[in-house]
Write an enzyme that holds these catalytic residues in place. Structure first.
Site, PDB file in Angstrom:
ATOM      1  N   GLY A  73      -7.929  14.730   4.914  1.00 43.41           N
ATOM      2  CA  GLY A  73      -7.595  16.374   4.587  1.00 43.41           C
ATOM      3  C   GLY A  73      -7.009  16.401   6.683  1.00 43.41           C
ATOM      4  O   GLY A  73      -6.636  15.340   7.257  1.00 43.41           O
ATOM      5  N   GLY A  94      -6.479  16.322  10.208  1.00 43.17           N
ATOM      6  CA  GLY A  94      -8.073  15.518  11.397  1.00 43.17           C
ATOM      7  C   GLY A  94      -9.006  14.471  10.466  1.00 43.17           C
ATOM      8  O   GLY A  94      -8.295  13.381   9.724  1.00 43.17           O
ATOM      9  N   HIS A 121      -3.452   6.629   6.207  1.00 41.85           N
ATOM     10  CA  HIS A 121      -3.135   7.203   5.400  1.00 41.85           C
ATOM     11  C   HIS A 121      -2.507   8.104   6.867  1.00 41.85           C
ATOM     12  O   HIS A 121      -1.481   7.916   7.325  1.00 41.85           O
ATOM     13  CB  HIS A 121      -2.926   7.804   4.828  1.00 41.85           C
ATOM     14  CG  HIS A 121      -1.818   9.062   4.137  1.00 41.85           C
ATOM     15  ND1 HIS A 121      -1.926  10.267   4.644  1.00 41.85           N
ATOM     16  CD2 HIS A 121      -0.611   8.645   3.265  1.00 41.85           C
ATOM     17  CE1 HIS A 121      -0.823  10.667   4.270  1.00 41.85           C
ATOM     18  NE2 HIS A 121      -0.243   9.868   3.651  1.00 41.85           N
ATOM     19  N   ASP A 122      -3.205   8.118   7.562  1.00 43.34           N
ATOM     20  CA  ASP A 122      -3.868   9.012   9.146  1.00 43.34           C
ATOM     21  C   ASP A 122      -2.549   8.104  10.101  1.00 43.34           C
ATOM     22  O   ASP A 122      -2.056   8.329  10.613  1.00 43.34           O
ATOM     23  CB  ASP A 122      -4.365   8.958   9.285  1.00 43.34           C
ATOM     24  CG  ASP A 122      -5.322  10.744   9.002  1.00 43.34           C
ATOM     25  OD1 ASP A 122      -4.619  11.791   7.942  1.00 43.34           O
ATOM     26  OD2 ASP A 122      -6.894  11.166   8.692  1.00 43.34           O
ATOM     27  N   ASP A 158       2.981   7.737   1.636  1.00 42.31           N
ATOM     28  CA  ASP A 158       2.448   8.228   1.177  1.00 42.31           C
ATOM     29  C   ASP A 158       1.992   7.815  -0.232  1.00 42.31           C
ATOM     30  O   ASP A 158       1.420   8.146  -1.033  1.00 42.31           O
ATOM     31  CB  ASP A 158       3.012   9.667   0.739  1.00 42.31           C
ATOM     32  CG  ASP A 158       3.289  10.965   1.514  1.00 42.31           C
ATOM     33  OD1 ASP A 158       2.536  10.694   2.440  1.00 42.31           O
ATOM     34  OD2 ASP A 158       4.026  11.612   1.502  1.00 42.31           O
TER      35      ASP A 158
END
Length: 122
Positions: free
Chosen positions: A29, A31, A47-48, A89
């Protein structure tokens, strides 16, 4: 973009990203902070980090091309940004699929205030 990422997640996990991955653990999600709670949350952490490297791109809105065949997602042609966003992704969707056996419903809608461990560096 986020809609394409949602579709990749659905392909690899058979789950809808909303609600399954939108606020899972400490990193899925918007942050993220603390230490990832499990392997699925680590997928979001990675991923972040992948998105953070794309300083001149807009990963949440840029549209990229990809294809799917027999459970394999392949990123298509496009600008360097589009290709990199797609790879971020794709890697996360594959990671979610690989870690389905350890997915824990108790980490869905996990409150941020419980993510108090020191954050890891990318």
């Amino acid at each position: 973009n986020l809609l394409q990422f949602n579709k990749m997640i659905k392909i690899m996990t058979k789950k809808n990203a909303i609600p399954s991955y939108t606020s899972y653990g400490c990193y899925c999600g918007w942050g993220g902070r603390g230490r990832p709670k499990d392997a699925t949350d680590r997928c979001c952490f990675v991923h972040d980090c992948c998105y953070e490297k794309l300083t001149d791109c807009s990963p949440k809105t840029d549209i990229y091309s990809y294809s799917w065949k027999s459970g394999v997602i392949t990123c298509g042609e496009g600008t360097p940004c589009e290709k990199q966003i797609c790879e971020c992704d794709r890697a996360a969707a594959v990671c979610f699929g690989e870690n389905l056996p350890t997915y824990k419903k108790r980490y869905m809608f996990y409150p941020d205030f419980l993510c108090t461990d020191p954050s890891e560096k990318c």
